[in-house]
Write an enzyme that holds these catalytic residues in place. Structure first.
Site, mmCIF file in Angstrom:
data_model
loop_
_atom_site.group_PDB
_atom_site.id
_atom_site.type_symbol
_atom_site.label_atom_id
_atom_site.label_comp_id
_atom_site.label_asym_id
_atom_site.label_seq_id
_atom_site.Cartn_x
_atom_site.Cartn_y
_atom_site.Cartn_z
ATOM 1 N N PHE A 153 0.835 -1.207 0.000
ATOM 2 C CA PHE A 153 0.000 0.000 0.000
ATOM 3 C C PHE A 153 0.863 1.248 0.000
ATOM 4 C CE2 PHE A 153 -4.331 0.275 -0.473
ATOM 5 C CZ PHE A 153 -4.962 1.208 0.342
ATOM 6 N N ILE A 156 1.819 3.601 -5.244
ATOM 7 C CA ILE A 156 1.044 3.022 -6.331
ATOM 8 C C ILE A 156 -0.145 2.231 -5.768
ATOM 9 C CG2 ILE A 156 1.110 1.543 -8.374
ATOM 10 C CD1 ILE A 156 4.154 2.097 -8.498
ATOM 11 N N ARG A 238 7.009 -7.327 -9.189
ATOM 12 C CA ARG A 238 8.107 -8.018 -9.846
ATOM 13 C C ARG A 238 7.717 -9.487 -9.949
ATOM 14 N NH1 ARG A 238 9.292 -4.100 -11.517
ATOM 15 N NH2 ARG A 238 11.115 -2.767 -11.286
ATOM 16 N N GLU A 267 11.992 -12.365 -18.742
ATOM 17 C CA GLU A 267 11.223 -11.446 -19.575
ATOM 18 C C GLU A 267 11.997 -11.284 -20.879
ATOM 19 O OE1 GLU A 267 9.081 -8.669 -16.594
ATOM 20 O OE2 GLU A 267 10.343 -7.357 -17.826
ATOM 21 N N HIS A 286 5.694 -5.718 -19.469
ATOM 22 C CA HIS A 286 6.243 -4.784 -18.483
ATOM 23 C C HIS A 286 5.948 -3.331 -18.857
ATOM 24 C CE1 HIS A 286 9.633 -4.553 -15.272
ATOM 25 N NE2 HIS A 286 8.848 -3.511 -15.178
#
Lengths: 325, 326
Positions: A153, A156, A238, A267, A286
């Protein structure tokens, strides 16, 4: 030209970056650097790195060769790709960009949530792809009035909760820190000090924690079993916050309904990775910060910090040892 | 509990998992009625015609014509299972003394949720992103840049039940919200700090996103055409969750091809579905979805239930919930 300090930069290949960076620095781009590092090592005073470039980790293997390095500026919120302990030990400054992209990442988290909930990708396929029949009855999950569990929290996470509240969602949250009563009241948020206690109540779970030893793998087999069968998981944190193999199993077995993930390990995923073949997942490359404003803003802020570090001036958005969790 | 034989008889269209009622909703209807499916009715009108007291219309079917009404002497009500009534000849029904009901409210939340979903997905290019990450033939691209949503301006055309809920959701994203409606709504404006524009043409140039949420009426028919798209920003995104004829579809195609506006999202098209070679299906800056606004199980089931309630009430001669006043 000789006056401009030399930096090595590993950034996404995009014209957006090049102009801004080259305005202030002489730049050796990572692809050129690795061809002949000896040419540059002694002159490099700064490193510019982001989450997208080829250099995936800034640690001793690079740092040992840069005697005149003053600062590492990551053009991102996250710092999990930096060996912070080593950097601080060697007196090298660190900067990141903690706030510029917060709105866009929050927007994206909710976009993934509503997109998965209402099955928009299938909808578009149904209407636009001639191979897929036009289907009036693609039923999604009702968003209004549902319960969202926000894991993390911070800046963002709170913004995500504000957007969820706009959909009349009931907001639950987990964080190591509790927000003020006023902040909770504004969006009707209920605090949980334990993720495991929160999960069974959630129709949607969204992850927005930094990657730390305490958050690595925090969502695994046990957590999937605690979640509702009808729950949807969203990850804009992540990849390693989730036990990815456990996610595959949970989606295959329908232990949870579906997931939308903006980050994977690696990724991108290899072509034959099982996550590519499931029909109850959205994967995106992403993109949390991907508005032009946001990406440009991050680069401008990061470059500003880097210049200050090279000049020995006070560094905006400096990451201090005391800030490590 | 009335046995099956006691339940009144209604006429309705057909079951089809893709195009009509999915099977899961049939038990809802059967709680209230004996069902005559259209195909059976067509084959044997004499058997059913006198007993049919109500018609349930789903997805515009069955089509209510004077010929059909002529065959149904005991028809009391036509209940359409949705918000819109533009597919009904209301004058015809009024002239025959047949009641009409719709379901204007049950799905409002879900349609508003869907409107926002389309807006954010188009703004941030979600379908393109998904392809980039999962389709091995498409390169993985970190640089798919979208339009920033937070702090942008949304113009809502039509501030009814659904439009208002869209405004609530947009405010959660800290969007600035403008609206145009034939009726000004001062209380709603005050509640959400909305800005009213009496003229659609003045609303358009100020908006980053335009969403049409109006019923289809003679006044709203074709309201979005060449002139309107020209008034919009080049960077604007247009979203239609109302009815397809609200938009002059060919002029929208032109506007998109000439980059007069950035992108469009259509949950409704003329026709539905579009023929395979239609330009809208082949434009990368167009999202099309198959009329999914109300599509949560809760919402769709709720609409069927509400329609059946209205239909039953009329048959029983009671006050009709959700009656369309003719």
């Amino acid at each position: 030209m000789a006056d401009k300090p030399l930096v090595v930069a590993s950034l996404a290949d995009h014209e957006l970056y090049v102009k801004i960076v080259e305005e202030h620095f002489r730049v050796v781009w990572w692809e050129d650097y690795i061809k002949g590092p000896e040419k540059y090592n002694n002159d490099i005073q700064g490193i510019l790195v982001d989450a997208y470039g080829r250099l995936k980790r800034v640690d001793g293997s690079l740092l040992d060769h840069l005697p005149n390095l003053k600062i590492v500026s990551t053009l991102s919120v996250g710092t999990d790709h930096l060996d912070l302990e080593l950097l601080f030990k060697r007196g090298i400054k660190v900067s990141r960009v903690p706030d510029v992209s917060s709105d866009c990442v929050a927007d994206w988290g909710i976009t993934l949530l509503v997109g998965m909930a209402r099955r928009i990708v299938e909808g578009v396929d149904s209407a636009k792809n001639p191979a897929t029949p036009f289907d009036f009855n693609i039923m999604g999950k009702k968003i209004t009035g549902s319960t969202i569990g926000v894991v993390g929290f911070g800046r963002i996470g709170y913004k995500i909760a504000e957007r969820a509240y706009g959909f009349s969602m009931k907001v639950l949250y987990y964080d190591v820190f509790r927000r003020s009563e006023e902040e909770e009241k504004k969006i009707g948020a209920t605090y949980y000090s334990s993720v495991d206690e929160m999960l069974p109540h959630c129709d949607f779970v969204i992850l927005i924690v930094p990657l730390l030893p305490t958050t690595r793998g925090m969502i695994g087999k046990k957590q999937f079993e605690l979640m509702k069968n009808s729950a949807i998981l969203v990850n804009v944190a992540r990849a390693q916050v989730i036990d990815q193999d456990a996610l595959v199993e949970a989606l295959k077995n329908k232990t949870i309904r579906s997931a939308a993930i903006d980050v994977t390990y690696p990724e991108p995923l290899p072509d034959d990775h099982p996550l590519r073949f499931l029909d109850n997942i959205i994967i995106t490359p992403h993109m949390g910060a991907n508005s032009e404003e946001s990406r440009r803003g991050v680069v401008v802020a990061g470059v500003k910090s880097c210049i200050a570090g090279v000049k020995g001036e006070p560094i905006p958005n400096e990451m201090l040892q005391s800030m490590m969790y | 509990m009335a046995s099956l034989e006691d339940k009144p008889m209604v006429l309705t269209s057909h079951v089809d998992e893709l195009n009509a009622y999915p099977q899961i909703f049939v038990p809802v209807i059967k709680k209230y009625f004996r069902i005559v499916w259209w195909a059976d009715f067509e084959n044997d009108q004499e058997r059913y015609a006198n007993e049919i007291q109500g018609i349930l219309v789903n997805g515009g079917l069955p089509k209510i014509t004077s010929e059909l009404l002529d065959t149904l002497p005991n028809l009391k009500i036509v209940s359409t299972l949705g918000v819109g009534t533009d597919h009904l000849d209301l004058q015809l029904l009024k002239s025959r003394g047949i009641k009409v009901s719709s379901v204007p409210d049950v799905s409002s939340d879900c349609v508003a949720d869907w409107g926002m979903t389309l807006l954010v997905a188009a703004a941030r290019k979600l379908p393109e992103a998904m392809k980039s990450a999962t389709d091995t033939a498409t390169p993985f691209n970190y640089n798919i840049l979208g339009k920033k949503i937070t702090g942008s301006t949304l113009g809502i055309v039509g501030l009814g039940r659904i439009g208002y809920r869209i405004a609530e959701r947009a405010l959660g994203f800290k969007m600035r919200v403008l609206y145009n409606d034939i009726t000004r709504r001062p209380e709603k404006e005050a509640a959400l700090s909305l800005e009213y524009y009496s003229s659609l043409d003045k609303l358009l140039p100020n908006s980053d996103f335009i969403i049409t949420v109006v019923p289809l009426t003679p006044q709203t028919h074709g309201m979005m055409g060449r002139e309107q798209f020209k008034l919009m920003k080049k960077s604007a995104i247009f979203i239609n969750i109302a009815r397809a004829p609200v938009v002059q579809q060919d002029e929208l195609v032109e506007a998109l091809q000439s980059r007069t506006i950035q992108a469009a999202v259509l949950d409704v098209t003329s026709p539905e579905p579009l023929p395979p070679h239609h330009p809208l299906l082949h434009m990368p800056n167009v999202i099309i979805t198959p009329h999914m606004g109300a599509n949560s199980l809760e919402s769709r089931r709720g609409v069927v239930e509400a329609g059946c309630e209205s239909c039953t009430a009329a048959i029983q001669g009671k006050a009709i919930p959700r009656e369309v006043v003719l």
